[in-house]
Design an enzyme around this catalytic site. Sequence first.
Site, PDB file in Angstrom:
ATOM      1  N   GLU A 154       3.745   3.819  -1.412  1.00 27.14           N
ATOM      2  CA  GLU A 154       2.523   3.684  -2.195  1.00 27.14           C
ATOM      3  C   GLU A 154       1.772   4.913  -1.857  1.00 27.14           C
ATOM      4  OE1 GLU A 154       1.355   1.780  -3.937  1.00 27.14           O
ATOM      5  OE2 GLU A 154       2.102  -0.483  -3.583  1.00 27.14           O
ATOM      6  N   HIS A 204       3.974 -14.980  -4.188  1.00 31.82           N
ATOM      7  CA  HIS A 204       4.624 -15.361  -5.481  1.00 31.82           C
ATOM      8  C   HIS A 204       6.215 -15.174  -4.780  1.00 31.82           C
ATOM      9  CE1 HIS A 204       5.936 -17.046  -8.993  1.00 31.82           C
ATOM     10  NE2 HIS A 204       6.350 -15.896  -9.521  1.00 31.82           N
ATOM     11  N   ASP A 207      13.155 -15.418 -12.324  1.00 37.01           N
ATOM     12  CA  ASP A 207      11.827 -16.310 -11.777  1.00 37.01           C
ATOM     13  C   ASP A 207      11.538 -17.679 -12.671  1.00 37.01           C
ATOM     14  OD1 ASP A 207       9.442 -16.985 -10.897  1.00 37.01           O
ATOM     15  OD2 ASP A 207       8.347 -15.437 -11.186  1.00 37.01           O
ATOM     16  N   CYS A 245       6.084 -22.263  -6.572  1.00 32.09           N
ATOM     17  CA  CYS A 245       6.923 -20.717  -6.652  1.00 32.09           C
ATOM     18  C   CYS A 245       8.187 -21.179  -5.906  1.00 32.09           C
ATOM     19  CB  CYS A 245       6.258 -19.912  -6.879  1.00 32.09           C
ATOM     20  SG  CYS A 245       5.357 -19.164  -5.381  1.00 32.09           S
ATOM     21  N   GLU A 270       5.409   7.455  -6.686  1.00 33.53           N
ATOM     22  CA  GLU A 270       4.933   6.438  -7.129  1.00 33.53           C
ATOM     23  C   GLU A 270       3.906   6.308  -8.277  1.00 33.53           C
ATOM     24  OE1 GLU A 270       2.104   2.890  -6.903  1.00 33.53           O
ATOM     25  OE2 GLU A 270       1.604   4.887  -6.142  1.00 33.53           O
TER      26      GLU A 270
END
Length: 710
Positions: free
Chosen positions: A450, A338, A361, A279, A455
């Site tokens: 979070e 990633h 991506d 990646c 959220e």
Amino acid sequence: MDQVAALKLKSVDLQSPRNNKEHHTQEISLQRLIVRRGQAFTMQLHFNRPFHSGTDHLTFVAETGPAPKEQLGTRATFLLTQARQGNVWSASDFTINANALLVSVFTPANAVIGRYSLKIQISRGQGHSTTHSLGTFILLFNPWSAEDDVYLPSEIMLQEYIMMDYGFVYKGHERFVTPWPWNYGQFEEDIIDICFEILNKSLYFLENPAKDCSQRNDVVYVCRAVTAMINSNDDSGVLQGNWGEDYSQGVSPLEWNGSVAILRQWAARGGQPVKYGQCWVFAAVMCTVMRCLGVPSRVVSNFRSAHNADTNLTIDTYYDQNAEMLPTQKRDKIWNFHVWNECWMIRKDLPPEYNGWQVLDPTPQQTSSGLFRCGPASVKAIREGEVHLPFDTPFVYAEVNADEVVWLLEDGQAREILAHKTSSIGRKISTKMVGSDQRQDITSSYKYPEGSPEERSVFMKASRKLLGPRRALSPFLDLLGSGGFANQPAQLQLHLTRTPQWGQDLLLKLHARRVADSAHPRGPIQLVVRFCAQTLLHNGGTREPLWRQTAHLTLDFGEVTEWPLLLPYNNYRNKLTDEKMIRVSGIAKVEGTGRSMLVLKDISLEPPHLSIEVSEKAEVGKALSVRVSLTNTLSVALTHCTMVLEGSGLINGQITNDLGTLVAGHTIQIQLDLYPVKAGPRQLQVLISSKEIKEIKGYKDIFVAAARVS
């Protein structure tokens, strides 16, 4: 009878040095004309006599692509006029000086990017016309132009996201983020040609070259084409992915220092995919291509990144009662990290609030409209849970927002939920800070804090859109915020008691603290804790256990117990992957209740550190003394050591040295001279690789002064 001689072109000066400097392309070349759309450039035409604006007529023709046509936007015809007219191709603002004519040529801010030929037709009255070639030029996106879809109104950001030819990719693990220096090298002179070669090998170009070229005015179209072409799953793309451990047919993804060697190898072999990428290699190469084409770009790392193939926003992981993490047949996984790209653009296909950074991506994970590519997905749309917006927003949303459910398996059956983690995925989303070598945490661009009401509200909105009628079949959504797993009779934590280094025994401690719960309000409890250590793979999976241990604990209320653990070097010596990561897990059974608790510790083993020293001042064309030293702090020798140096503006290509064997406790020093070729801020990247450790990496920022005029 008209006695004036016919106007004939004698020579052309495209004024490349001056134009390229004004168009911020002088780093690529001063010989070739490379300009940005939406901005004028000048040229001087020399004739056999003075130009007469009343009777001499000049028509300019600019063409790009294999079959240029005006209706496709790949051919433009425009007359010489005194003043420019709007956002259209024009030649104007001319001045006459004897036999010379100085002309300003303007390209519209929505012109097709590419390699153009420029011609001139000369006629007098209604008479015969002659055509002359003026030469060629390359046209790029222009983030300095307010009319361009890639306009970025910040000079400091433009210097970082267009002009900076080195940077960092962030790797490792959320608890030990590692900066990985990378040579983007987008201004090496052949890279711009390779970038257009990439576009010309895309499936869309091969299918309909004229149509493909006509759509290269659209940054969304170009980004999607490049995203598909960086991997080779569908086409003659740049890189072949390899997530195994056999890299004998190519180069390990860990052994690349930069994009230039990869792109040059791909071009030199006629478009054969380069082996191998993962990646961070895919994303770093794409960053090179997009910055070269003029699209502001950066590389972004997402730690604990979900691959949620069925978009149910839940990733399941499984452990057995001996604390071994088990493989799963599902395609879902949680990568340790990633890496993808963000590109800056206006999204004319979306409401205006979704302009700005877009996720792209190139790592081949899922198909998008039939090809392995992903994006552009608006970062703002991801943050707001607008997963219906194109392109591939549900997939990226899940990468940073999916919930993790950890199961205890007994006899192949899921018996108990050990944990339901709503905030374990999408951690420490990172990119290089503008104008600095520091890491910038951009997690708040992707999601609200979070556990905040915003959220969870966005998560529920996204889940309703993604799951629809399936939502009733997803009991995990109803577990959100239930807190049922927090009500345990003990708190368990694993700590390292010293820095973990490869080649040494690992020392840990289990901290166990008795707390009140509904089943055991105050009394003592008995715990049997089974520990297991496994090699942790980049894709979040594990190998078979390499160490086990069992502890029997009695915990009284309010008491803290510590249990030492020793994981010997011999247990993991030949068992780890090149990433050198270990997961230690423990399952604690509360006797008499049947309840279980999970404790985890991921360990990244530190390689030896190398140091780089340079002589005091660097100057273009003047010898710069560099000394690289490495001490083998391990208890074993490092064999088959090689060193690779790279750095745009400092080195043309790469310098490779074989270093042989470095025995334990010894130091090796390498001294060499570099001759910098470009002035300005530069970065030297050094990679020492051995059979035992693939990645001992370092870098040195170097400012190169311009050559002194003697």
